[in-house]
Design a protein around this motif. Structure first.
Motif: not given
Length: 658
Positions: A130-142, A93-105
């Protein structure tokens, strides 16, 4: 010497890519994730390499479009695999977010799988986060973005509930309520997932089944959260941000007839929040966005028939002789001559409140708030009757007073450009607007040891660019000489590189679209985007070339004398005087008979900057005139009258005795 007068950051690298060339490398990186996720070093190297590849396409993200689907499928296969451990899923999901950051959601969203069978697994995956886990926010976003796409499936959500009683005998939560709970939960978090939750709300609440059962309750919840929260606290700022995003998205994507019953209540709640008093830029911007969405809900979504329509456009016609262009294009009739019979409809009283807030937003201290307000003015004016729209334009022109700040001038320019490019600034108003824009092109207010106004000049160039695209050449013919001279002066003599480049781009647009600028192609060739990057080159070389065209010679000299020899920046004063030296051979009589008599009194004035610039200018012009006289075998005093000679002699004595 060229480098000495060049500002930092003006180097223009032509790093233009033609295609996505790293597809095999990216396939390899994604394929190796299963082996790399377990070791910290390997994982970080993979992420760094992928970010490096994607960042190359930040300025040309469309090159990724043909490859988005297979990249997404490879990464989602990892995420959906039951055997994938959580760290591997998060990495995918972090990789997916990196792509989204460039191309736009927005481009990415339709590519998500949205079968009926995807709903339950995605819901379960979100619940496990876990909504409070600061390491995995990309997963929740995607995952929230993915869920917002799945929500569009055309089946009533009740069908997914089956037997509402679970095996343990407890009532299960209906799918509709589960999704709504997830959205509410993530609208009040402080990370990126909040943005995705707002998108989810905009897709989910407007579903016919959800709208009937939950829309009113959801709006009550958002308004109560807004009322209870204060932007003076960090927690309150986070909550207000989420609520405003959700409401703005909802009023953007919802049908007008569904949103209209609630619009007045939402506007009242927003007024009570007093966001204009907040020091949070994002909250004020979201407030502007929501206000304009409410305004567009109040008025019918119809295109104003009175708007100006340029009609037929032809590049070949524009490149003809200027006279022929104006004659040929006169067939395009402005739309204000169209019958306005069906323009009679009631405008709600709330529109006055909305327009007033947007006009105030044009004066905000932050650019993104002013930009949002300007777009709102353009959108709402396009739905108003002609008389009301003209009132809005009249109020807008009040921004251009010298009692107003540079923020008001900048916001006003952005709004004028929006109105112009939408055809809402009728030709009858051009005569009021052009003088304002000419002032804005030279706007420069001294503040302490520096000045403000570069953003105003940049926005004024945007107005000229927009007008070039909006109007027939025949409409602008009376103002062509003024606009062309002002843009040339800005492109050559502005202190800031971004303003010079903006003026060059606006000049180019006018040459291409209007075809009436004198010597447009020749000037454009010499003063293109890259040539104007070097300030010394602009002042000392390009200006001399342009001064060969008589239409521009005197305006350029006047600009240097009136605004540049007394500039607060000493470098600009020196360059201006050198430019006057170089321009003297193009108009020696004007320099000797008009410019010198104006400069000599200034050289013994009280203002230090003006005195410095005037003394240098007198010296440079005198030197240039003497060289001209020598070249033509005349006396060095040929160009000077007795009064000028006496004045020049007195400068040294006057300055030394002060």
């Amino acid at each position: 010497e060229d480098g000495k007068n060049q500002e930092p950051g003006v180097a223009a690298t032509r790093n233009i890519l033609e295609s996505f060339t790293e597809s095999q490398e990216v396939r390899g990186l994604i394929g190796n994730l299963r082996g790399a996720f377990g070791e910290l070093t390997a994982r970080e190297m993979a992420i760094e390499k992928f970010v490096g590849i994607m960042d190359k396409y930040q300025e040309q993200p469309h090159l990724l479009d043909r490859h988005l689907e297979w990249m997404m499928n490879l990464l989602l296969d990892i995420a959906r695999d039951k055997g994938s451990p959580p760290p591997l899923v998060h990495l995918a999901f972090k990789f997916l977010y990196i792509i989204t950051k460039v191309r736009g959601y927005k481009t990415f969203l339709p590519l998500f799988p949205h079968e009926v069978g995807d709903l339950q697994p995605v819901l379960d995956m979100i619940v496990d986060q876990n909504p409070k886990d600061s390491e995995t926010w990309e997963t929740r976003y995607m995952l929230l973005l993915w869920l917002s796409m799945i929500c569009l499936i055309p089946f009533d959500l009740v069908r997914f509930d089956g037997n509402i009683i679970s095996e343990e005998g407890h009532a299960r939560v209906p799918t509709m309520d589960r999704i709504l709970h997830i959205a509410k939960c993530y609208l009040v978090v402080s990370d990126k997932a909040r943005d995705a939750a707002a998108v989810l709300v905009s897709k989910f609440i407007v579903r016919p089944d959800v709208r009937q059962k939950r829309m009113a309750d959801f709006l009550d919840w958002t308004l109560s959260m807004l009322s209870k929260s204060s932007f003076h606290t960090m927690e309150g700022t986070v909550v207000i941000n989420g609520m405003l995003q959700a409401l703005a998205q909802l009023f953007k994507h919802g049908k007008r007839e569904d949103c209209l019953p609630y619009a007045t209540t939402v506007l009242e709640c927003l007024d009570n929040c007093k966001l204009s008093e907040s020091n949070q830029m994002v909250l004020r911007k979201l407030g502007m966005k929501l206000v304009q969405r409410l305004g567009m809900t109040f008025v019918k979504p119809k295109v104003a028939k009175w708007r100006y329509q340029r009609g037929c456009r032809s590049l070949a016609a524009n490149l003809q002789a200027p006279g022929a262009v104006a004659q040929n294009q006169k067939i395009a009739v402005p739309a204000n001559e169209v019958d306005d019979d069906d323009e009679e409809y009631d405008i709600p009283g709330e529109i006055e409140n909305v327009v007033e807030q947007l006009l105030v937003g044009l004066k905000d201290k932050d650019t993104i708030v002013r930009w949002s307000a300007a777009k709102g003015i353009g959108r709402i004016t396009g739905r108003l009757p002609k008389e009301l729209a003209d009132d809005v334009i009249g109020s807008l022109l009040d921004c251009f007073s010298f009692q107003e700040t540079d923020n008001a001038w900048h916001g006003g320019c952005l709004a004028l450009a929006e109105l112009g490019r939408r055809g809402l600034l009728l030709p009858s108003r051009i005569s009021d607007v052009v003088p304002v824009i000419l002032k804005a092109l030279t706007y420069d207010e001294k503040r302490g040891s520096c000045s403000v106004g570069s953003n105003v000049r940049d926005a004024a160039c945007y107005v000229c660019w927009a007008f070039a695209r909006a109007y027939d050449p025949a409409e602008l013919v009376p103002f062509i000489n003024q606009i062309s001279s002002a843009l040339v002066i800005a492109a050559v003599f502005d202190r800031d590189v971004n303003c010079r480049r903006a003026a060059s781009a606006a000049f180019q647009e006018n040459v291409g679209r209007q075809g009436t600028f004198p010597h447009g192609i020749d000037i454009l060739t010499a003063a293109d985007y890259f040539a104007v990057g070097n300030r010394a080159n602009c002042y000392l070389t390009i200006s001399v070339y342009i001064a060969d065209f008589p239409e521009y010679t005197q305006p350029m000299i006047d600009h240097l004398v009136n605004l540049k020899i007394n500039h607060w920046d000493g470098v600009i004063r020196e360059l201006a005087t050198k430019a006057l030296h170089n321009l003297t051979p193009r108009a020696p009589e004007y320099m000797a008979n008009v410019v010198l008599p104006r400069l000599i009194p200034l050289s013994v004035g009280s203002d230090l900057h003006t005195r410095h610039g005037a003394i240098l200018a007198c010296a440079e012009i005198t030197h240039a005139l003497c060289k001209l006289a020598e070249e033509s075998n005349r006396s060095v005093t040929y160009y000077f009258n007795e009064k000028s000679l006496e004045g020049l002699k007195q400068i040294h004595q006057e300055v030394c005795t002060k």
